[in-house]
Design a protein around this motif. Structure first.
Motif, PDB file in Angstrom:
ATOM      1  N   GLY A  11       0.779  -1.227   0.000  1.00  0.00           N
ATOM      2  CA  GLY A  11       0.000   0.000   0.000  1.00  0.00           C
ATOM      3  C   GLY A  11       0.806   1.269   0.000  1.00  0.00           C
ATOM      4  N   GLY A  12       2.133   1.185  -0.176  1.00  0.00           N
ATOM      5  CA  GLY A  12       2.967   2.381  -0.226  1.00  0.00           C
ATOM      6  C   GLY A  12       3.666   2.671   1.088  1.00  0.00           C
ATOM      7  N   VAL A  13       4.709   3.488   1.015  1.00  0.00           N
ATOM      8  CA  VAL A  13       5.571   3.723   2.175  1.00  0.00           C
ATOM      9  C   VAL A  13       4.847   4.442   3.309  1.00  0.00           C
ATOM     10  CG1 VAL A  13       6.521   5.924   1.309  1.00  0.00           C
ATOM     11  CG2 VAL A  13       7.882   4.488   2.871  1.00  0.00           C
ATOM     12  N   ILE A  14       3.941   5.360   2.981  1.00  0.00           N
ATOM     13  CA  ILE A  14       3.213   6.067   4.035  1.00  0.00           C
ATOM     14  C   ILE A  14       2.258   5.118   4.735  1.00  0.00           C
ATOM     15  CG2 ILE A  14       1.501   7.858   4.506  1.00  0.00           C
ATOM     16  CD1 ILE A  14       2.809   9.557   2.335  1.00  0.00           C
ATOM     17  N   ASN A  15       1.490   4.379   3.958  1.00  0.00           N
ATOM     18  CA  ASN A  15       0.554   3.440   4.568  1.00  0.00           C
ATOM     19  C   ASN A  15       1.276   2.371   5.371  1.00  0.00           C
ATOM     20  OD1 ASN A  15      -2.315   2.521   4.737  1.00  0.00           O
ATOM     21  ND2 ASN A  15      -1.457   0.687   3.788  1.00  0.00           N
ATOM     22  N   ASP A  16       2.409   1.908   4.865  1.00  0.00           N
ATOM     23  CA  ASP A  16       3.133   0.812   5.518  1.00  0.00           C
ATOM     24  C   ASP A  16       3.833   1.254   6.787  1.00  0.00           C
ATOM     25  OD1 ASP A  16       4.345  -1.678   5.952  1.00  0.00           O
ATOM     26  OD2 ASP A  16       6.105  -1.101   4.797  1.00  0.00           O
ATOM     27  N   ILE A  17       4.584   2.350   6.717  1.00  0.00           N
ATOM     28  CA  ILE A  17       5.398   2.757   7.871  1.00  0.00           C
ATOM     29  C   ILE A  17       4.772   3.903   8.659  1.00  0.00           C
ATOM     30  CG2 ILE A  17       7.645   3.589   8.650  1.00  0.00           C
ATOM     31  CD1 ILE A  17       8.918   2.373   6.232  1.00  0.00           C
ATOM     32  N   ALA A  18       4.319   4.947   7.964  1.00  0.00           N
ATOM     33  CA  ALA A  18       3.905   6.171   8.660  1.00  0.00           C
ATOM     34  C   ALA A  18       2.633   5.995   9.474  1.00  0.00           C
ATOM     35  CB  ALA A  18       3.742   7.314   7.663  1.00  0.00           C
ATOM     36  N   SER A  19       1.942   4.865   9.310  1.00  0.00           N
ATOM     37  CA  SER A  19       0.801   4.610  10.193  1.00  0.00           C
ATOM     38  C   SER A  19       1.238   4.633  11.656  1.00  0.00           C
ATOM     39  CB  SER A  19       0.152   3.272   9.852  1.00  0.00           C
ATOM     40  OG  SER A  19       1.093   2.221   9.828  1.00  0.00           O
ATOM     41  N   HIS A  20       2.484   4.226  11.926  1.00  0.00           N
ATOM     42  CA  HIS A  20       3.033   4.319  13.282  1.00  0.00           C
ATOM     43  C   HIS A  20       2.988   5.762  13.781  1.00  0.00           C
ATOM     44  CE1 HIS A  20       4.538   0.307  13.948  1.00  0.00           C
ATOM     45  NE2 HIS A  20       5.317   0.335  12.889  1.00  0.00           N
ATOM     46  N   GLN A  21       3.550   6.662  12.975  1.00  0.00           N
ATOM     47  CA  GLN A  21       3.657   8.055  13.405  1.00  0.00           C
ATOM     48  C   GLN A  21       2.298   8.756  13.433  1.00  0.00           C
ATOM     49  OE1 GLN A  21       5.946   6.588  11.283  1.00  0.00           O
ATOM     50  NE2 GLN A  21       7.483   6.518  12.921  1.00  0.00           N
TER      51      GLN A  21
ATOM     52  N   ALA B 111      -0.563  17.928   3.659  1.00  0.00           N
ATOM     53  CA  ALA B 111       0.300  17.665   2.510  1.00  0.00           C
ATOM     54  C   ALA B 111       1.014  16.348   2.729  1.00  0.00           C
ATOM     55  CB  ALA B 111       1.316  18.789   2.316  1.00  0.00           C
ATOM     56  N   SER B 112       1.392  15.710   1.634  1.00  0.00           N
ATOM     57  CA  SER B 112       2.180  14.484   1.720  1.00  0.00           C
ATOM     58  C   SER B 112       2.925  14.287   0.414  1.00  0.00           C
ATOM     59  CB  SER B 112       1.281  13.268   2.006  1.00  0.00           C
ATOM     60  OG  SER B 112       0.286  13.119   1.006  1.00  0.00           O
ATOM     61  N   SER B 113       4.021  13.542   0.493  1.00  0.00           N
ATOM     62  CA  SER B 113       4.799  13.244  -0.706  1.00  0.00           C
ATOM     63  C   SER B 113       5.518  11.922  -0.516  1.00  0.00           C
ATOM     64  CB  SER B 113       5.805  14.361  -1.014  1.00  0.00           C
ATOM     65  OG  SER B 113       6.708  14.547   0.061  1.00  0.00           O
ATOM     66  N   VAL B 114       5.815  11.279  -1.626  1.00  0.00           N
ATOM     67  CA  VAL B 114       6.531  10.007  -1.633  1.00  0.00           C
ATOM     68  C   VAL B 114       7.507  10.004  -2.798  1.00  0.00           C
ATOM     69  CG1 VAL B 114       4.630   8.686  -0.583  1.00  0.00           C
ATOM     70  CG2 VAL B 114       4.786   8.876  -3.070  1.00  0.00           C
ATOM     71  N   GLY B 115       8.468   9.083  -2.737  1.00  0.00           N
ATOM     72  CA  GLY B 115       9.383   8.968  -3.855  1.00  0.00           C
ATOM     73  C   GLY B 115      10.241   7.724  -3.773  1.00  0.00           C
ATOM     74  N   ASN B 116      10.755   7.333  -4.916  1.00  0.00           N
ATOM     75  CA  ASN B 116      11.786   6.299  -5.001  1.00  0.00           C
ATOM     76  C   ASN B 116      13.073   7.034  -5.326  1.00  0.00           C
ATOM     77  OD1 ASN B 116      13.602   4.283  -5.764  1.00  0.00           O
ATOM     78  ND2 ASN B 116      12.021   3.011  -6.702  1.00  0.00           N
ATOM     79  N   LEU B 117      13.830   7.335  -4.293  1.00  0.00           N
ATOM     80  CA  LEU B 117      14.994   8.204  -4.433  1.00  0.00           C
ATOM     81  C   LEU B 117      16.310   7.442  -4.488  1.00  0.00           C
ATOM     82  CD1 LEU B 117      13.958  11.011  -1.897  1.00  0.00           C
ATOM     83  CD2 LEU B 117      13.303  10.726  -4.297  1.00  0.00           C
ATOM     84  N   GLY B 118      16.284   6.159  -4.118  1.00  0.00           N
ATOM     85  CA  GLY B 118      17.547   5.427  -4.077  1.00  0.00           C
ATOM     86  C   GLY B 118      17.422   3.943  -4.321  1.00  0.00           C
ATOM     87  N   THR B 119      16.301   3.502  -4.910  1.00  0.00           N
ATOM     88  CA  THR B 119      16.103   2.074  -5.169  1.00  0.00           C
ATOM     89  C   THR B 119      15.640   1.888  -6.611  1.00  0.00           C
ATOM     90  OG1 THR B 119      15.288   2.006  -2.869  1.00  0.00           O
ATOM     91  CG2 THR B 119      15.211  -0.048  -4.130  1.00  0.00           C
ATOM     92  N   PRO B 120      16.453   2.274  -7.582  1.00  0.00           N
ATOM     93  CA  PRO B 120      16.010   2.248  -8.982  1.00  0.00           C
ATOM     94  C   PRO B 120      15.726   0.851  -9.518  1.00  0.00           C
ATOM     95  CG  PRO B 120      18.374   2.667  -8.838  1.00  0.00           C
ATOM     96  CD  PRO B 120      17.833   2.762  -7.443  1.00  0.00           C
ATOM     97  N   GLN B 121      16.289  -0.180  -8.885  1.00  0.00           N
ATOM     98  CA  GLN B 121      16.070  -1.547  -9.366  1.00  0.00           C
ATOM     99  C   GLN B 121      14.660  -2.053  -9.093  1.00  0.00           C
ATOM    100  OE1 GLN B 121      17.868  -0.506  -6.831  1.00  0.00           O
ATOM    101  NE2 GLN B 121      18.287  -2.096  -5.291  1.00  0.00           N
ATOM    102  N   SER B 122      13.881  -1.325  -8.273  1.00  0.00           N
ATOM    103  CA  SER B 122      12.507  -1.714  -7.949  1.00  0.00           C
ATOM    104  C   SER B 122      11.600  -0.524  -8.232  1.00  0.00           C
ATOM    105  CB  SER B 122      12.398  -2.152  -6.492  1.00  0.00           C
ATOM    106  OG  SER B 122      13.237  -3.255  -6.229  1.00  0.00           O
ATOM    107  N   ALA B 123      11.021  -0.498  -9.419  1.00  0.00           N
ATOM    108  CA  ALA B 123      10.303   0.686  -9.884  1.00  0.00           C
ATOM    109  C   ALA B 123       9.112   1.055  -9.006  1.00  0.00           C
ATOM    110  CB  ALA B 123       9.842   0.468 -11.326  1.00  0.00           C
ATOM    111  N   GLU B 124       8.401   0.057  -8.452  1.00  0.00           N
ATOM    112  CA  GLU B 124       7.210   0.334  -7.641  1.00  0.00           C
ATOM    113  C   GLU B 124       7.539   0.763  -6.224  1.00  0.00           C
ATOM    114  OE1 GLU B 124       4.139  -2.583  -7.532  1.00  0.00           O
ATOM    115  OE2 GLU B 124       4.518  -3.271  -9.577  1.00  0.00           O
ATOM    116  N   PHE B 125       8.735   0.475  -5.769  1.00  0.00           N
ATOM    117  CA  PHE B 125       9.076   0.679  -4.365  1.00  0.00           C
ATOM    118  C   PHE B 125       9.215   2.164  -4.045  1.00  0.00           C
ATOM    119  CE2 PHE B 125      12.201   0.500  -0.769  1.00  0.00           C
ATOM    120  CZ  PHE B 125      11.380  -0.163   0.121  1.00  0.00           C
ATOM    121  N   GLN B 126       8.714   2.553  -2.888  1.00  0.00           N
ATOM    122  CA  GLN B 126       8.864   3.916  -2.393  1.00  0.00           C
ATOM    123  C   GLN B 126       9.771   3.881  -1.169  1.00  0.00           C
ATOM    124  OE1 GLN B 126       4.772   4.953  -1.645  1.00  0.00           O
ATOM    125  NE2 GLN B 126       4.339   5.385  -3.792  1.00  0.00           N
ATOM    126  N   ASP B 127      10.894   4.575  -1.228  1.00  0.00           N
ATOM    127  CA  ASP B 127      11.840   4.547  -0.109  1.00  0.00           C
ATOM    128  C   ASP B 127      11.836   5.828   0.704  1.00  0.00           C
ATOM    129  OD1 ASP B 127      13.256   6.263  -1.826  1.00  0.00           O
ATOM    130  OD2 ASP B 127      14.625   4.678  -2.494  1.00  0.00           O
TER     131      ASP B 127
END
Length: 339
Positions: free
Chosen positions: A173-183, A200-216
């Motif tokens: 479900g994306g990096v916010i849904n997966d991790i930020a639910s804690h915060q 406001a919110s934002s997401v990105g794949n800034l350092g994991t180019p080998q996994s196109a869907e992944f948000q880091d």
């Protein structure tokens, strides 16, 4: 005696559930062996050698089992929880409890229809002693009225140990849904907010180019009637840090602030669960590592008494809603290509 079983051994947080419920006096009767992470299942077997491997359908059909706990693949958690509640059982689910708005609506309908408990174990608050102490301090007025929280949740990728679904958007479900639910959970809890809005919110794949869907990387700005909150989550913990992430939380009040260094005090004191309190009385460092956790005891009482002392259903659903909303509305940060 309350009896429980584990269904969904796909994430290490299942150990928190089993250990917490056992410590609360519940009987661990067994577990389903279906998993996407065989090494995790093997570790689970070694950790609980007396527990019995059971068929999933037999677990759900057994009327003597009161509670199901699950850390299944995130996309599967809501469905398993719904089946368990329809079978007359209360559930503890690893975060994220849901990955879509449709799942959230289905869970809400099932709770209303069955009267069962759907509790999400937000471990970064409920299984962290320093976070428990911070809650008590806030309730006692140690920092006055809380007006803002700043929570960061950095994680290490550990790519070689991750199952394939870890990199699939549909699965987590994306990096916010997966991790930020804690915060998000922490923001609502420490500020005493029943609800909030995503500014406001934002997401990105800034350092994991080998996994196109992944948000880091992900970030969220929240606002309620009485407070605001900023959240940053990421998968950039460097290998040199001797733990999986330098998770921190700052709770700003009108008369002081609290900072939690949950898992490590970098280049400082050894161990975990460091709390720093700054207010009109001065500066204090408190070692919270021996503070008992109370979530699982409260959950066990709720199962027995049909109460909501561990966590209200309204709180659970609002955290899920905000996480899904922040994820859905997030602007996409696209890293600039190198010339």
């Amino acid at each position: 005696m309350l009896k429980f079983a584990a269904v969904g051994i796909d994430h290490g947080h299942i150990f928190d559930h089993v250990n917490g419920l056992t410590a609360a006096g519940a009987e661990f009767v067994g577990y389903c062996t279906q998993t996407s992470v065989p090494a995790l299942l093997e570790n689970f077997r070694k950790t609980y050698p007396e527990a019995e491997a059971l068929d999933r359908e037999a677990i759900l059909a057994d009327p003597s089992i009161n509670v199901i706990c699950t850390a299944a693949i995130p996309r599967d958690r809501a469905g398993l929880a719904i089946r368990a509640m329809e079978a007359g059982k209360d559930v503890i689910v690893d975060k994220p409890g849901v990955t879509t708005f449709e799942q959230l609506e289905a869970v809400e309908r099932t709770v209303a229809r069955t009267g069962r408990i759907f509790s999400v174990c937000f471990s970064e608050r409920l299984c962290v002693p320093s976070a428990v102490v911070a809650g008590k301090m806030v309730a006692d007025g140690a920092v006055g009225k809380v007006v803002q929280t700043l929570g960061v949740g950095p994680h290490r990728k550990s790519l070689s140990t991750r199952p394939g679904w870890f990199f699939e958007m549909e699965a987590i479900g994306g990096v916010i849904n997966d991790i930020a639910s804690h915060q998000i959970d922490q923001f609502l809890f420490y500020t005493g907010s029943d609800s909030a809005e995503v500014v406001a919110s934002s997401v990105g794949n800034l350092g994991t180019p080998q996994s196109a869907e992944f948000q880091d990387f992900g970030e969220v700005l929240l606002r309620s009637a009485q407070a605001s909150g900023y959240i940053r989550v990421d998968w950039f913990t460097p290998d040199g840090l001797p733990t999986w992430g330098d998770g921190r939380l700052t709770i700003l009040g009108t008369e002081g602030y609290i900072e939690l260094r949950k898992y490590i005090d970098i280049a400082g004191r050894p161990g975990k669960d460091h709390l720093f309190l700054v207010n009109g009385s001065g500066i204090r460092h408190i070692d919270c590592s021996r503070e008992p956790l109370d979530y699982f005891d409260a959950f066990a009482r709720d199962v027995r008494d049909r109460t909501e002392t561990a966590m209200s259903q309204r709180h659970v659903f609002e955290v899920c809603r905000l996480a899904l909303d922040a994820q859905a509305r997030a602007a996409i940060i696209t890293p600039k290509q190198q010339d």
